[in-house]
Design an enzyme around this catalytic site. Structure first.
Site, PDB file in Angstrom:
ATOM      1  N   ASP A  51       6.475  -1.379  -9.928  1.00 21.66           N
ATOM      2  CA  ASP A  51       6.041  -1.105  -8.562  1.00 21.66           C
ATOM      3  C   ASP A  51       6.892  -0.010  -7.938  1.00 21.66           C
ATOM      4  O   ASP A  51       6.589   0.452  -6.840  1.00 21.66           O
ATOM      5  CB  ASP A  51       6.142  -2.377  -7.702  1.00 21.66           C
ATOM      6  N   ASP A  57      -3.356  -8.468 -12.707  1.00 23.61           N
ATOM      7  CA  ASP A  57      -2.014  -8.647 -12.147  1.00 23.61           C
ATOM      8  C   ASP A  57      -1.525 -10.089 -12.321  1.00 23.61           C
ATOM      9  O   ASP A  57      -2.312 -11.003 -12.620  1.00 23.61           O
ATOM     10  CB  ASP A  57      -2.059  -8.279 -10.654  1.00 23.61           C
TER      11      ASP A  57
HETATM   12  C1  GLA Z   1       1.536  -6.236  -7.369  1.00 21.86           C
HETATM   13  C2  GLA Z   1       1.245  -4.988  -8.159  1.00 21.86           C
HETATM   14  C3  GLA Z   1       0.930  -3.847  -7.234  1.00 21.86           C
HETATM   15  C4  GLA Z   1      -0.256  -4.233  -6.360  1.00 21.86           C
HETATM   16  C5  GLA Z   1       0.036  -5.521  -5.617  1.00 21.86           C
HETATM   17  C6  GLA Z   1      -1.177  -6.028  -4.891  1.00 21.86           C
HETATM   18  O1  GLA Z   1       2.745  -6.123  -6.684  1.00 21.86           O
HETATM   19  O2  GLA Z   1       2.313  -4.665  -9.019  1.00 21.86           O
HETATM   20  O3  GLA Z   1       0.658  -2.672  -7.952  1.00 21.86           O
HETATM   21  O4  GLA Z   1      -1.397  -4.385  -7.166  1.00 21.86           O
HETATM   22  O5  GLA Z   1       0.470  -6.544  -6.486  1.00 21.86           O
HETATM   23  O6  GLA Z   1      -0.934  -7.192  -4.231  1.00 21.86           O
END
Ligand code: GLA
Length: 753
Positions: free
Chosen positions: A551, A481
């Site tokens: 997301d 990420d």
């Molecule tokens: C980001 C990712 C999510 C999740 C969060 C965790 O927003 O896109 O899918 O992994 O971080 O903090």
């Protein structure tokens, strides 16, 4: 091996790259030894002379030579334009010279040809076996310095694709200063195009926009340190009458994850210049004696068969020559991600229960998302402290992983390697390792700071920490990420004159870490992510197996995101999950079936608390996973066709056809119900006209399986309205589809037609 590069030799040669699917022609100008672009488009036959393509109007303008009116670079289609000439449009390269001027002249020196292509150990590039492609390298020299510039062109045999990049070598005694180096530039002789690109924001990435060109400059770029949610490094020029199924389309996709520029400049003579590469804004690169600078690659895809034709070129070339295909799984893994079920609230017992149930339901992989390390009970800290939180997982990751593996399911883990929180040992020891000026404001993003990956020690530290975890436990999957942009660029590591190199060096550092992880753990499955689709670009896909594209997991919102992303990216790379309802981003409630039907046309996984599902829903999930497993090979290896756009209509449709046209799968999605509505038909695409197909609606009981011919399905289409003939009394009691509704059809050729 049939020839793909045709060169008319001589003092002023011409070059024609063609594979029967496209042609790309340029030549050396006699008077200036510079390169003139002559043609890019549908394939034409090689000739021994292309002078007939030269267009020179006599125009009042600045001319290079006394007594001519036709030597203005402004009126000559440039192949690789420079600054400080009679071409007043934006150049592809700009060099700052020791005298303070930026005036260049690049002259043709010669060329090299090779089978296959060269790659780089600094950054991602497409692969090519010796049989797959041929490369032409044009050698240019700068008349005013010791810079040597190589233009690389690779043409692929099977796809209508040319890949371009540029390498600058400093062969002089003094350092060279590059202010701008784009990967490609091309001048089209007209502006009868519409422009198509992908824009967005967090949770609404890759939305599609199509607009006519305007005179002047239009560009899309990133200044954020990542390719970004805001604009994808992709654009296409399409003829005004081009649809998904017919017409010309020229696609450009940059293999780069950092600050990029894609620019279109339409001049007053209607010439359209497209250029793409590293964003020159905040870029200033010192190239020392003997050093070289490599631009990232641009993949140019040509189609005369509409946008689907263009996208299929990108999908095929990326699946074959870019994506990391080695994995520990026998098929595309169906994963359960813990994020929306747990957020930061979990312990070992809860994880083991979830993992066990996921195994029972048929999942392949259990992914532990954020919150397993340091002391991370919220997004306040611990990034950069990649040691297990023993309060949550007392036996450590190794034991958790092996307990989960013992259930017969794989285990995956979330990392955010490029970030640092202040409550970590790394920050305490090295506050200078974060990007930002020590005496100026440094903004945080989600309470975190960006590590200075231009510093090899920083990359080495994070590699060590990640290796400790990955080497000590059975971890088959990483979610990589990256949750904030670079806002105040300053490196404590780079010298004063190198600050303009930070953004590019940062991204090279990210590639370096990914490369080291890849080499140390070759089979680990990587899903890249950047707060969803903040870095969904081909360069990340070089290291990754898939990318978490947003997301926003709402099924209706996802139609637009996945539809737009499919312009460039194969659906096999689109992280797509069946998630909680009410949806955590928009609060919408959609059926489990609809959520499945959307996620099916992606990587397919789940992100919800399976412990809370009813028995009936658990059974449905089990069947959904079986269904994905049954069709995953077709879905991930076939040709994807967009049929109905969610940006234009309430009914979205897309389909995948196997390469041998023997089977297909079609998804149809209704996002708005209406009463007493019009007839609805979806014309299919890509089928074999003379084949009879059995038409099966998934999740739908039916006594007879209709048989339809390919030509009929493409000309007339799927008829979505009911046939109530003779059932008049069913009018009031009939089942209604409701607001959010989806149907998936599977087509298989019937042998005995
Ligand atoms: C980001 C990712 C999510 C999740 C969060 C965790 O927003 O896109 O899918 O992994 O971080 O903090």
């Amino acid at each position: 091996m049939s020839q793909m590069i045709f060169i008319n030799e001589g003092q002023y040669p011409s070059f024609h790259l063609t594979n029967g699917k496209l042609s790309y022609i340029f030549h050396v100008l006699e008077s200036t030894q510079t390169l003139e672009q002559l043609y890019y488009g549908a394939a034409i036959k090689p000739r021994d002379n292309y002078d007939y393509l030269i267009e020179r109007e006599v125009r009042p303008s600045n001319n290079l030579y006394q007594d001519t009116h036709t030597t203005s670079f402004e009126h000559i289609k440039q192949e690789f334009p420079v600054y400080g000439t009679t071409d007043f449009r934006y150049p592809a390269i700009e060099i700052a010279y020791p005298d303070g001027d930026h005036i260049s002249h690049l002259s043709y020196v010669g060329y090299t040809q090779l089978s296959g292509k060269q790659t780089s150990n600094l950054q991602p590039m497409l692969r090519a076996g010796e049989e797959d492609a041929a490369t032409l390298i044009i050698h240019l020299k700068d008349n005013y310095s010791q810079a040597a510039i190589d233009l690389h062109y690779t043409i692929y045999r099977e796809q209508a694709v040319i890949v371009r990049r540029v390498v600058v070598h400093n062969r002089g005694e003094e350092s060279l200063r590059l202010k701008r180096l784009l990967s490609m530039s091309i001048d089209f002789p007209h502006d009868d195009f519409e422009l198509l690109h992908l824009y967005g924001a967090w949770a609404r990435e890759t939305h599609l926009e199509r607009k006519p060109l305007i005179k002047g400059v239009q560009n899309f770029s990133s200044t954020r340190g990542a390719s970004s949610h805001a604009h994808n490094p992709f654009l296409a020029l399409v003829a005004p009458n081009t649809s998904e199924h017919q017409g010309e389309a020229f696609g450009f996709s940059l293999v780069y994850s950092g600050n990029f520029l894609s620019q279109i400049e339409v001049d007053t003579y209607h010439v359209t210049r497209v250029s793409m590469g590293i964003n020159p804004f905040q870029f200033d690169w010192y190239l020392d004696t003997g050093e070289s600078f490599e631009s990232p690659e641009v993949v140019m895809a040509y189609s005369s068969k509409g946008l689907n034709g263009m996208s299929q070129q990108f999908h095929d070339i990326y699946r074959q020559q870019l994506l990391h295909n080695e994995t520990p799984f026998e098929k595309a893994p169906v994963l359960l991600n813990s994020w929306e079920a747990n957020y930061f609230d979990f312990d070992e017992k809860k994880l083991l229960e979830q993992a066990q149930l996921s195994k029972d339901l048929g999942f392949d992989l259990f992914v532990l998302d954020d919150g397993w390390f340091g002391k991370r009970d919220s997004d306040n800290g611990s990034l950069g402290n990649w040691t297990t939180d023993l309060d949550k997982i007392p036996q450590g990751i190794r034991s958790l992983a092996s307990n989960i593996q013992a259930m017969g399911i794989h285990f995956g883990l979330w990392f955010e390697p490029e970030m640092l929180s202040v409550d970590t040992p790394v920050y305490q020891a090295h506050p200078e390792w974060i990007i930002g000026h020590p005496n100026k404001n440094i903004s945080h993003g989600r309470n975190q700071f960006v590590l200075d990956f231009s510093n090899p020690d920083v990359v080495a530290n994070i590699f060590e920490q990640m290796s400790q975890i990955l080497g000590s436990a059975e971890i088959d999957y990483i979610k990589w990420d990256m949750n904030r942009y670079i806002s105040e660029p300053f490196s404590n590591f780079l010298k004063k004159h190198q600050q303009g190199e930070l953004f590019h060096r940062y991204i090279l550092g990210v590639y370096d870490l990914l490369d080291r992880i890849r080499k140390a753990f070759p089979a680990v499955f990587i899903e890249t992510c950047a707060g969803g689709g903040g870095r969904y670009d081909p360069a990340m896909l070089f290291y990754a197996n898939q990318n978490w594209i947003s997301d926003d997991t709402d099924a209706i919102e996802r139609l637009k995101i996945q539809y737009g992303a499919s312009m460039v990216y194969p659906i096999s790379t689109m992280g797509s999950h069946v998630s909680e309802i009410p949806n955590h981003q928009v609060g919408r409630i959609t059926s489990l079936k609809m959520r499945k039907d959307v996620a099916l046309f992606g990587t397919f996984g789940y992100e919800l608390d399976i412990m809370k599902l009813s028995d009936a829903d658990r059974e449905e999930v089990r069947q959904q996973i079986n269904q994905f497993n049954q069709y995953q090979s077709l879905l991930h290896h076939g040709d994807f066709y967009r049929l109905n756009s969610p940006f234009e209509a309430g009914l979205t449709a897309w389909m995948v056809v196997s390469k041998d046209q023997s089977e297909a799968i079609v998804g149809v999605y209704q996002s708005q119900a209406s009463a007493n509505s019009a007839y609805e038909r979806i014309q299919l695409a890509g089928l074999a006209s003379d084949q009879a197909y059995e038409l099966l609606e998934l999740d739908h009981e039916s006594k007879d399986i209709p048989v339809r011919y390919g030509d009929d399905l493409m000309a007339i289409g799927l008829i979505l309205n009911e046939n109530f003939t003779g059932r008049a009394d069913e009018y009031w009691g009939r089942e209604k589809a409701g607001e959010y509704h989806s149907r998936v059809f599977y087509l298989k050729t019937k042998k005995d037609k």
